[in-house]
Design an enzyme around this catalytic site. Sequence first.
Site, PDB file in Angstrom:
ATOM      1  N   TYR A   1       0.842  -1.191   0.000  1.00  0.00           N
ATOM      2  CA  TYR A   1       0.000   0.000   0.000  1.00  0.00           C
ATOM      3  C   TYR A   1       0.881   1.246   0.000  1.00  0.00           C
ATOM      4  O   TYR A   1       1.862   1.322   0.737  1.00  0.00           O
ATOM      5  CB  TYR A   1      -0.939   0.073   1.221  1.00  0.00           C
ATOM      6  CG  TYR A   1      -1.590   1.420   1.261  1.00  0.00           C
ATOM      7  CD1 TYR A   1      -2.591   1.731   0.343  1.00  0.00           C
ATOM      8  CD2 TYR A   1      -1.127   2.430   2.096  1.00  0.00           C
ATOM      9  CE1 TYR A   1      -3.127   3.003   0.283  1.00  0.00           C
ATOM     10  CE2 TYR A   1      -1.664   3.710   2.048  1.00  0.00           C
ATOM     11  CZ  TYR A   1      -2.669   3.991   1.137  1.00  0.00           C
ATOM     12  OH  TYR A   1      -3.179   5.258   1.062  1.00  0.00           O
TER      13      TYR A   1
ATOM     14  N   HIS B   1      -2.937   1.214   6.735  1.00  0.00           N
ATOM     15  CA  HIS B   1      -4.080   0.980   5.847  1.00  0.00           C
ATOM     16  C   HIS B   1      -4.925  -0.213   6.291  1.00  0.00           C
ATOM     17  O   HIS B   1      -5.323  -1.056   5.493  1.00  0.00           O
ATOM     18  CB  HIS B   1      -3.646   0.826   4.393  1.00  0.00           C
ATOM     19  CG  HIS B   1      -4.553   1.566   3.443  1.00  0.00           C
ATOM     20  ND1 HIS B   1      -5.347   0.938   2.521  1.00  0.00           N
ATOM     21  CD2 HIS B   1      -4.788   2.892   3.298  1.00  0.00           C
ATOM     22  CE1 HIS B   1      -6.035   1.836   1.835  1.00  0.00           C
ATOM     23  NE2 HIS B   1      -5.712   3.041   2.288  1.00  0.00           N
TER      24      HIS B   1
END
Length: 408
Positions: free
Chosen positions: A164, A214
């Site tokens: 991410y 995330h």
Amino acid sequence: MPDDVRITGVRTIVTAPYGIPLVVVRVDTSEPGLYGLGCATFTQRWKAVVTYVEEHLARLVIGRYPGDIGDLVRLAKFSSYWREGAVGNNAISGLDEALWDIAGKRAGRPVHELLGGKVRAAADCYVHSFGLDIEQAVSHALEKAEAGWRYVRIQVSQPGAGSYGSSPLGGVTSASAPYPHGWRVSEYLRLVPRLFEQARKVLGDDVELLHDVHSRLYPKQAVTLARSLEAFNLYFLEDVLPPEHWDALPEVRSASPIPLAVGELTTSVTDAARLIMNGAVDLIRCHISAIGGLTPARKLAAVAELAGVRTAWHAPGDTSPVGVAASVALDVTSPTFGIQECHEFDELTQEVFPGTIVPQQGWLAPNEAPGWGIDLDESLALRFPPNLSPFDSWAAGVRSLDGGLLAP
């Protein structure tokens, strides 16, 4: 008594000058040339927002007085009976922010003055850096610091398909696994401390460092990560847990030596307020349009101020320049401001949205023109039609080595 100005039209404009669908609501009035713009950007489900605005909200508010912002926003929310959720709240946000824009234009003043005026001149903000490996990520962060940024979020790639904030490396994580391209949490927990150890060696102590998990971890893993990063004095760790596990955030926060920033996945101002009141966060970072716009967000900022929590509004590339203006208006009028996420809009987007607020040496200052001080060139916007978001297919590929789907 209200004057005779009335809402005459409500519609959406969706444009993607840099590839991300941005949804803007335009509210027209009976006064020639008087209209407002509001951000309703829910990139992943933008078509649903468009339908909500044009098929439902428009018929509710056309003919009504645009100055009754609080009443119109409540009407928009309550009229669906089943309320809250990202689609409805983004639609309402577009209406809400457009009405604030109209209010500022009618008063001849910028929106931040209608909120009580500035308590600071500008908002300090952070920028994103990333790399395929630690050396590249730290080098990119150094470039940002040398360009004047005082707050830098750093992300680094991992093997497989689950990284991410940095490009996926691709390749095989474990050839013998059922899903050989999967994301391995143990490798992530080893990699991130090494990333920030190197970042501190290169950047020193004067640059504030941030990192976004995330929503990938379980509570004990989040504590493990936070404690492993203690020596590197991060400004915050973002979204350490998925929303399904937010009830454990107070426990994680009490065990974490690093401040926790949470909230971009809230789709209700009430849920966001509970994060604050339950002792779950150090910084609240909602996507303002996902909780309904400026009106609920300013109430949330007041709750945060009373609880000793700071704001860090979510504003990456899937927030329009109008949405950024709303965030900055809150930043400069709220005593509880912490930090503002910043996306560096390219020149083309600035042409589509004249008046786009551009960071100067890591600071975002509000426009001083009436309303948001931002317009939308519709003829130019039409040259960049949106496509369906690629997020769906990317999210489907974020899996563990056993093939189980992970939070993206």
